[in-house]
Design a protein around this motif. Sequence first.
Motif, PDB file in Angstrom:
ATOM      1  N   ASN A 173       0.852  -1.291  -0.007  1.00 42.52           N
ATOM      2  CA  ASN A 173       0.229   0.058   0.228  1.00 42.52           C
ATOM      3  C   ASN A 173       0.853   1.236  -0.140  1.00 42.52           C
ATOM      4  O   ASN A 173       0.261   2.436  -0.054  1.00 42.52           O
ATOM      5  N   TYR A 176       0.075   3.818  -3.103  1.00 41.29           N
ATOM      6  CA  TYR A 176      -1.211   4.353  -2.989  1.00 41.29           C
ATOM      7  C   TYR A 176      -1.393   5.471  -1.928  1.00 41.29           C
ATOM      8  O   TYR A 176      -1.906   6.364  -1.719  1.00 41.29           O
ATOM      9  N   TYR A 177      -0.837   5.086  -0.555  1.00 39.90           N
ATOM     10  CA  TYR A 177      -0.579   6.042   0.321  1.00 39.90           C
ATOM     11  C   TYR A 177      -0.001   7.299  -0.101  1.00 39.90           C
ATOM     12  O   TYR A 177      -0.386   8.370   0.381  1.00 39.90           O
ATOM     13  N   VAL A 183      -7.223   9.816   1.561  1.00 39.08           N
ATOM     14  CA  VAL A 183      -6.614   8.497   2.436  1.00 39.08           C
ATOM     15  C   VAL A 183      -7.250   8.459   3.921  1.00 39.08           C
ATOM     16  O   VAL A 183      -7.066   7.377   4.572  1.00 39.08           O
ATOM     17  N   GLU A 185     -10.216   8.190   5.429  1.00 38.08           N
ATOM     18  CA  GLU A 185     -11.138   7.386   5.837  1.00 38.08           C
ATOM     19  C   GLU A 185     -10.231   5.786   5.601  1.00 38.08           C
ATOM     20  O   GLU A 185     -10.771   4.751   6.806  1.00 38.08           O
ATOM     21  N   LEU A 186      -9.566   5.611   4.750  1.00 36.12           N
ATOM     22  CA  LEU A 186      -8.742   4.403   4.606  1.00 36.12           C
ATOM     23  C   LEU A 186      -7.792   3.919   6.078  1.00 36.12           C
ATOM     24  O   LEU A 186      -7.737   2.902   6.395  1.00 36.12           O
ATOM     25  N   ASN A 189     -10.115   3.243   8.914  1.00 31.89           N
ATOM     26  CA  ASN A 189     -10.452   1.929   9.192  1.00 31.89           C
ATOM     27  C   ASN A 189      -9.716   0.714   9.062  1.00 31.89           C
ATOM     28  O   ASN A 189     -10.090  -0.445   9.060  1.00 31.89           O
ATOM     29  N   GLY A 190      -8.483   1.074   8.838  1.00 34.71           N
ATOM     30  CA  GLY A 190      -7.245   0.337   9.129  1.00 34.71           C
ATOM     31  C   GLY A 190      -7.197  -0.552   7.691  1.00 34.71           C
ATOM     32  O   GLY A 190      -6.385  -1.362   7.748  1.00 34.71           O
ATOM     33  N   THR A 191      -7.449  -0.038   6.588  1.00 30.84           N
ATOM     34  CA  THR A 191      -7.170  -0.707   5.143  1.00 30.84           C
ATOM     35  C   THR A 191      -5.998  -0.828   4.622  1.00 30.84           C
ATOM     36  O   THR A 191      -5.368  -1.576   4.230  1.00 30.84           O
ATOM     37  N   PHE A 192      -5.145   0.438   5.320  1.00 30.76           N
ATOM     38  CA  PHE A 192      -3.710   0.413   4.848  1.00 30.76           C
ATOM     39  C   PHE A 192      -2.778  -0.412   5.810  1.00 30.76           C
ATOM     40  O   PHE A 192      -1.549  -0.522   5.369  1.00 30.76           O
ATOM     41  N   GLU A 193      -3.025  -0.853   6.647  1.00 34.51           N
ATOM     42  CA  GLU A 193      -2.063  -1.259   7.724  1.00 34.51           C
ATOM     43  C   GLU A 193      -1.733  -2.591   7.669  1.00 34.51           C
ATOM     44  O   GLU A 193      -2.409  -3.764   7.050  1.00 34.51           O
ATOM     45  N   ASP A 195      -0.708  -6.435   9.026  1.00 31.40           N
ATOM     46  CA  ASP A 195      -1.360  -7.339   9.498  1.00 31.40           C
ATOM     47  C   ASP A 195      -0.756  -7.476  11.160  1.00 31.40           C
ATOM     48  O   ASP A 195       0.487  -7.444  11.221  1.00 31.40           O
TER      49      ASP A 195
END
Length: 219
Positions: A173, A176-177, A183, A185-186, A189-193, A195
């Motif tokens: 990511n 995209y970041y 970004v 909202e992403l 909600n943890g979308t970029f992070e 695991d």
Amino acid sequence: MISKISNTASLEEIESHLQSKFDYGQLYTPKAIINGRKEATVCLVTNDAPHHIQYGIWGLLPEGYTDSWKSFQAIYNTLEIECESLSPRTWPYDALKYRRCLILATGFFTGEVVNKSMQSYYTSLRNNKIFCFAGIYNVLEDGFLSCGILSHSNKTPEAQLKHSQPVLIAQHNYAYYLSGHDVLELILNGTFELDPKEQVKQRVVDVNTTFYDEFNTYF
């Protein structure tokens, strides 16, 4: 508030991980502890120059700021910025929208109260791999960069005696970041992070004596 991170990776490992080159590689030195309370520099890649690894002062300062880092940080600690606090009415929001960066590290230090006493922890990836914090930056009057790490706030009662959680960007990511997309909202909600299963959290006393500084403190 996170105030100490670690970057023990070699120059070659960093350039390979980011597929980028240092602008001034001769200045790079791996550090077991980068103490943000003492005006430290960190390695970063900006959205404006994604193929160049640069240096920035840790602790976000306002765009075009001319006074000292110390005088600003004495009032506004911006080593870390909680992304939940950002809105168009807050001064770091412009940096989030237009000046994002990846801040290099191999670990970070946190603390929390356990059984009525303070416990220090060191978090890294398995095999001590390189990772990147989600960061934002501003350009100072003299052309230097200042930056801050984005984090998630701890608002629940059980989390009040713990550090907030920094945002660690998954490698796939990165691009995209650093893009021009919205970004926030992403991030929220943890979308970029990364695991969480990839992260290893250990007590500092169980890690390595090289992490002790002159005060035996980590945050």
